[in-house]
Design a protein around this motif. Sequence first.
Motif, PDB file in Angstrom:
ATOM      1  N   MET A   1       1.705 -10.668 -12.516  1.00 21.61           N
ATOM      2  CA  MET A   1       2.828 -10.170 -11.732  1.00 21.61           C
ATOM      3  C   MET A   1       2.598 -10.417 -10.258  1.00 21.61           C
ATOM      4  SD  MET A   1       4.212  -6.612 -13.102  1.00 21.61           S
ATOM      5  CE  MET A   1       4.844  -6.413 -14.745  1.00 21.61           C
ATOM      6  N   SER A   2       3.461 -11.130  -9.646  1.00 24.77           N
ATOM      7  CA  SER A   2       3.355 -11.267  -8.205  1.00 24.77           C
ATOM      8  C   SER A   2       3.858  -9.967  -7.595  1.00 24.77           C
ATOM      9  CB  SER A   2       4.185 -12.448  -7.715  1.00 24.77           C
ATOM     10  OG  SER A   2       5.497 -12.064  -7.445  1.00 24.77           O
ATOM     11  N   THR A   3       3.344  -9.673  -6.447  1.00 24.45           N
ATOM     12  CA  THR A   3       3.649  -8.352  -5.915  1.00 24.45           C
ATOM     13  C   THR A   3       4.941  -8.338  -5.104  1.00 24.45           C
ATOM     14  OG1 THR A   3       2.171  -8.899  -4.126  1.00 24.45           O
ATOM     15  CG2 THR A   3       1.321  -7.532  -5.867  1.00 24.45           C
ATOM     16  N   THR A   4       5.320  -9.446  -4.569  1.00 22.84           N
ATOM     17  CA  THR A   4       6.517  -9.444  -3.750  1.00 22.84           C
ATOM     18  C   THR A   4       7.614 -10.231  -4.443  1.00 22.84           C
ATOM     19  OG1 THR A   4       4.895 -10.015  -2.103  1.00 22.84           O
ATOM     20  CG2 THR A   4       7.078  -9.448  -1.326  1.00 22.84           C
ATOM     21  N   ALA A   5       8.809  -9.670  -4.407  1.00 23.68           N
ATOM     22  CA  ALA A   5       9.937 -10.376  -4.984  1.00 23.68           C
ATOM     23  C   ALA A   5      10.613 -11.171  -3.875  1.00 23.68           C
ATOM     24  CB  ALA A   5      10.903  -9.386  -5.607  1.00 23.68           C
ATOM     25  N   GLU A   6      10.656 -12.477  -4.022  1.00 19.53           N
ATOM     26  CA  GLU A   6      11.354 -13.309  -3.054  1.00 19.53           C
ATOM     27  C   GLU A   6      12.845 -13.011  -3.127  1.00 19.53           C
ATOM     28  OE1 GLU A   6      10.791 -15.704  -0.596  1.00 19.53           O
ATOM     29  OE2 GLU A   6       8.900 -14.617  -0.680  1.00 19.53           O
ATOM     30  N   PRO A   7      13.535 -13.141  -2.024  1.00 22.39           N
ATOM     31  CA  PRO A   7      14.986 -12.992  -2.068  1.00 22.39           C
ATOM     32  C   PRO A   7      15.602 -14.035  -2.986  1.00 22.39           C
ATOM     33  CG  PRO A   7      14.204 -13.780   0.082  1.00 22.39           C
ATOM     34  CD  PRO A   7      13.023 -13.326  -0.688  1.00 22.39           C
ATOM     35  N   ALA A   8      15.699 -13.679  -4.229  1.00 20.87           N
ATOM     36  CA  ALA A   8      16.110 -14.613  -5.259  1.00 20.87           C
ATOM     37  C   ALA A   8      17.446 -15.261  -4.920  1.00 20.87           C
ATOM     38  CB  ALA A   8      16.199 -13.894  -6.587  1.00 20.87           C
ATOM     39  N   SER A   9      18.426 -14.450  -4.665  1.00 21.05           N
ATOM     40  CA  SER A   9      19.757 -14.999  -4.424  1.00 21.05           C
ATOM     41  C   SER A   9      20.291 -14.428  -3.123  1.00 21.05           C
ATOM     42  CB  SER A   9      20.677 -14.635  -5.577  1.00 21.05           C
ATOM     43  OG  SER A   9      20.688 -13.245  -5.732  1.00 21.05           O
ATOM     44  N   LEU A  10      21.367 -15.029  -2.690  1.00 22.98           N
ATOM     45  CA  LEU A  10      21.914 -14.631  -1.396  1.00 22.98           C
ATOM     46  C   LEU A  10      22.371 -13.184  -1.395  1.00 22.98           C
ATOM     47  CD1 LEU A  10      22.724 -15.236   1.427  1.00 22.98           C
ATOM     48  CD2 LEU A  10      24.739 -16.437   0.584  1.00 22.98           C
ATOM     49  N   HIS A  11      23.102 -12.789  -2.412  1.00 25.80           N
ATOM     50  CA  HIS A  11      23.599 -11.416  -2.378  1.00 25.80           C
ATOM     51  C   HIS A  11      22.446 -10.425  -2.472  1.00 25.80           C
ATOM     52  CE1 HIS A  11      23.652 -11.565  -6.891  1.00 25.80           C
ATOM     53  NE2 HIS A  11      23.316 -10.301  -6.746  1.00 25.80           N
ATOM     54  N   GLN A  12      21.355 -10.821  -3.148  1.00 27.55           N
ATOM     55  CA  GLN A  12      20.170  -9.965  -3.174  1.00 27.55           C
ATOM     56  C   GLN A  12      19.564  -9.849  -1.779  1.00 27.55           C
ATOM     57  OE1 GLN A  12      18.441  -8.034  -5.219  1.00 27.55           O
ATOM     58  NE2 GLN A  12      19.809  -8.269  -6.959  1.00 27.55           N
ATOM     59  N   ARG A  13      19.601 -10.937  -1.052  1.00 30.05           N
ATOM     60  CA  ARG A  13      19.025 -10.910   0.293  1.00 30.05           C
ATOM     61  C   ARG A  13      19.843  -9.998   1.196  1.00 30.05           C
ATOM     62  NH1 ARG A  13      19.380 -15.834   3.614  1.00 30.05           N
ATOM     63  NH2 ARG A  13      19.706 -14.503   5.453  1.00 30.05           N
ATOM     64  N   ILE A  14      21.151 -10.150   1.111  1.00 29.98           N
ATOM     65  CA  ILE A  14      22.022  -9.281   1.911  1.00 29.98           C
ATOM     66  C   ILE A  14      21.748  -7.831   1.556  1.00 29.98           C
ATOM     67  CG2 ILE A  14      24.412  -8.683   2.378  1.00 29.98           C
ATOM     68  CD1 ILE A  14      25.161 -11.567   1.682  1.00 29.98           C
ATOM     69  N   LEU A  15      21.687  -7.575   0.253  1.00 31.99           N
ATOM     70  CA  LEU A  15      21.452  -6.224  -0.233  1.00 31.99           C
ATOM     71  C   LEU A  15      20.146  -5.667   0.317  1.00 31.99           C
ATOM     72  CD1 LEU A  15      22.121  -5.199  -3.894  1.00 31.99           C
ATOM     73  CD2 LEU A  15      20.153  -4.324  -2.697  1.00 31.99           C
TER      74      LEU A  15
ATOM     75  N   TYR B   1       9.121  -4.965  -3.841  1.00 31.22           N
ATOM     76  CA  TYR B   1       8.066  -4.045  -4.248  1.00 31.22           C
ATOM     77  C   TYR B   1       6.704  -4.691  -4.089  1.00 31.22           C
ATOM     78  CZ  TYR B   1       4.849  -1.739  -7.468  1.00 31.22           C
ATOM     79  OH  TYR B   1       3.762  -1.128  -8.018  1.00 31.22           O
ATOM     80  N   HIS B   2       5.754  -3.934  -3.629  1.00 30.75           N
ATOM     81  CA  HIS B   2       4.375  -4.373  -3.801  1.00 30.75           C
ATOM     82  C   HIS B   2       3.502  -3.143  -3.833  1.00 30.75           C
ATOM     83  CE1 HIS B   2       2.687  -3.932   0.380  1.00 30.75           C
ATOM     84  NE2 HIS B   2       3.963  -3.792   0.604  1.00 30.75           N
ATOM     85  N   PHE B   3       2.269  -3.335  -4.307  1.00 33.97           N
ATOM     86  CA  PHE B   3       1.383  -2.184  -4.316  1.00 33.97           C
ATOM     87  C   PHE B   3       0.032  -2.593  -3.779  1.00 33.97           C
ATOM     88  CE2 PHE B   3      -1.927  -2.519  -7.557  1.00 33.97           C
ATOM     89  CZ  PHE B   3      -1.556  -3.685  -8.195  1.00 33.97           C
ATOM     90  N   GLU B   4      -0.752  -1.611  -3.496  1.00 33.69           N
ATOM     91  CA  GLU B   4      -2.044  -1.819  -2.879  1.00 33.69           C
ATOM     92  C   GLU B   4      -3.052  -0.960  -3.642  1.00 33.69           C
ATOM     93  OE1 GLU B   4      -3.123  -1.186   1.725  1.00 33.69           O
ATOM     94  OE2 GLU B   4      -2.364   0.617   0.756  1.00 33.69           O
ATOM     95  N   ARG B   5      -4.095  -1.579  -4.135  1.00 32.98           N
ATOM     96  CA  ARG B   5      -5.118  -0.770  -4.795  1.00 32.98           C
ATOM     97  C   ARG B   5      -6.084  -0.315  -3.735  1.00 32.98           C
ATOM     98  NH1 ARG B   5     -10.178  -2.824  -7.491  1.00 32.98           N
ATOM     99  NH2 ARG B   5     -10.760  -2.284  -5.353  1.00 32.98           N
ATOM    100  N   ILE B   6      -6.199   0.974  -3.589  1.00 32.69           N
ATOM    101  CA  ILE B   6      -7.036   1.491  -2.514  1.00 32.69           C
ATOM    102  C   ILE B   6      -8.474   1.618  -2.963  1.00 32.69           C
ATOM    103  CG2 ILE B   6      -7.458   3.492  -1.056  1.00 32.69           C
ATOM    104  CD1 ILE B   6      -4.395   3.882  -1.067  1.00 32.69           C
TER     105      ILE B   6
ATOM    106  N   GLU C   1      -7.038   4.617  -7.297  1.00 32.48           N
ATOM    107  CA  GLU C   1      -6.035   5.113  -6.357  1.00 32.48           C
ATOM    108  C   GLU C   1      -5.220   3.954  -5.823  1.00 32.48           C
ATOM    109  OE1 GLU C   1      -7.418   7.824  -3.380  1.00 32.48           O
ATOM    110  OE2 GLU C   1      -5.517   7.757  -2.273  1.00 32.48           O
ATOM    111  N   CYS C   2      -3.906   4.124  -5.769  1.00 32.93           N
ATOM    112  CA  CYS C   2      -3.005   3.066  -5.309  1.00 32.93           C
ATOM    113  C   CYS C   2      -1.937   3.641  -4.396  1.00 32.93           C
ATOM    114  CB  CYS C   2      -2.255   2.432  -6.483  1.00 32.93           C
ATOM    115  SG  CYS C   2      -3.276   1.662  -7.716  1.00 32.93           S
ATOM    116  N   ARG C   3      -1.346   2.731  -3.647  1.00 30.96           N
ATOM    117  CA  ARG C   3      -0.101   3.068  -2.961  1.00 30.96           C
ATOM    118  C   ARG C   3       0.952   2.065  -3.362  1.00 30.96           C
ATOM    119  NH1 ARG C   3      -0.055   4.016   3.281  1.00 30.96           N
ATOM    120  NH2 ARG C   3      -1.372   2.164   3.360  1.00 30.96           N
ATOM    121  N   HIS C   4       2.153   2.550  -3.574  1.00 30.36           N
ATOM    122  CA  HIS C   4       3.274   1.680  -3.932  1.00 30.36           C
ATOM    123  C   HIS C   4       4.222   1.630  -2.744  1.00 30.36           C
ATOM    124  CE1 HIS C   4       2.118   1.768  -8.243  1.00 30.36           C
ATOM    125  NE2 HIS C   4       1.650   2.958  -7.915  1.00 30.36           N
ATOM    126  N   PHE C   5       4.740   0.441  -2.476  1.00 34.16           N
ATOM    127  CA  PHE C   5       5.573   0.267  -1.293  1.00 34.16           C
ATOM    128  C   PHE C   5       6.991  -0.174  -1.659  1.00 34.16           C
ATOM    129  CE2 PHE C   5       2.597   0.431   2.298  1.00 34.16           C
ATOM    130  CZ  PHE C   5       1.395   0.409   1.625  1.00 34.16           C
TER     131      PHE C   5
END
Lengths: 241, 241
Positions: free
Chosen positions: A1-15, A99-104, A131-135
């Motif tokens: 799982m990649s942690t960051t979702a790229e702005p897949a589509s234009l309307h997603q980016r606007i959103l 979304y991304h997360f960080e394992r502390i 321990e983690c943080r979710h962003f």
Amino acid sequence: MSTTAEPASLHQRILSDISEKILSGVWAPGHRIPFEHELTAQYNCSRMTVNKALSQLAKAGLIERRRRSGSFVRQPHSQAAILEIHDIRTEVEATGLPYHFERISRLKRRSSTEDRQLLGLDAAGPVLAVECRHFAGKRPFCQERRLINLTAVPEAEEEEFLKISPNPWLVGHVPWNAAEHRIRAMAADEDVASALDIAAGSPCLVVERRTWNAERPVTQVRFVYAAESHELVARFAPSQG
Amino acid sequence: MSTTAEPASLHQRILSDISEKILSGVWAPGHRIPFEHELTAQYNCSRMTVNKALSQLAKAGLIERRRRSGSFVRQPHSQAAILEIHDIRTEVEATGLPYHFERISRLKRRSSTEDRQLLGLDAAGPVLAVECRHFAGKRPFCQERRLINLTAVPEAEEEEFLKISPNPWLVGHVPWNAAEHRIRAMAADEDVASALDIAAGSPCLVVERRTWNAERPVTQVRFVYAAESHELVARFAPSQG
DNA sequence: CGTTTCAATATGTATATACATAATTTCAAC
DNA sequence: GTTGAAATTATGTATATACATATTGAAACG
């Protein structure tokens, strides 16, 4: 799982642009966001595309749309989370933010008395404390503190939880047949406050979960959310579309 | 007036038709639902309209869409959040302390805009607003603020709620078939602080519940507990298929 | 025989366009 | 100055169309 979702589509980016502005507070509740035709010009796209993004934001409860008047940032109602195996990634992505997360930290140890009490273990044995943080976007969304019973899940010892967070990993590796949730409010202590970037003492929602597999404790986890950022919703029957 | 499922819009109708078939079990998990072009013909509308409905279903998690293959009913993602209608008397008595409650106010009025929003009513009509405090021993345990839709429950007008509190009365008088819980943390405002005898700003747990009977809103209620006094517990086993 | 290539197919996203609907504002009529 | 009809405006929904993308199955090839 990649942690960051790229702005897949234009309307997603606007959103996600807009919900970022709202959740970060750049656009406060009550603020009128640009009209569809303005966003159309700004993003150089058709009104339908803008409309799709705004409709989703309205459905998600972040904005309120009024004919003839425009679209307005709503009071921090915020996003819904289903109660049970709530998947934080899904919750976050429903808002349109990446979304991304960080394992502390990740520490193997012999279970302490406290560990055993939290997990519901009656015998000693190794546990893994993670321990983690979710962003959501760049803002911390949730603090996670977890104990995994290595006696029940020895494979966890090989997993670093750097690329995949504990919950989806466990769901994919261990079956469970019972779970218990405890939900309460608490004042943020120093630790939580710094993890969530809020003031100490401000109200938080705490969700603790224990799961068992064949009577054997599997994992115990505590999620802490800032009060404004979160609300749990549980429905018994589909109300309406 | 009741909320009869209005025609709403075409894509909404398609959406609810399909989710009805899925939730009722007519289309089992794994079943391939008709292709977009088939639904286009069936509903005599454009593919975009069908696509909008199916995309929403996919987002809601009811179906899974695969290019070139079609759209399939997903395994039920256990929607059954078991949070029983929690009975405050029972909760209090479980602690060993004596329970009693106090009816603070009871007011019949024409529903305001806010009332309608809280209840989920779309038409005006009379409501009953009731406020109570529940005690554990001599200490306030919970503040209750409730709206009752008198159109759905006209008998409530005859009840003073002095001897019996609204929840057990309603449970005995009105059936319900859908409920929604919202759970969150908040800081006590002045009103809550004085009702619960705590300091303003201290964290509280808020449980809001709405119930319906045959699509008709019955009641909306908000319970507020001081953080230290309360914890919600939900246990369940996975429902799975 | 196994691999590559290609066409077919269903969904994914975006476009331009049209008309409906709700909420304001304008402005004339009373 | 109040009323009420009409124009204005932003959103709501639907249309037809276009091309992109992922996946499948079958044909072509070495």
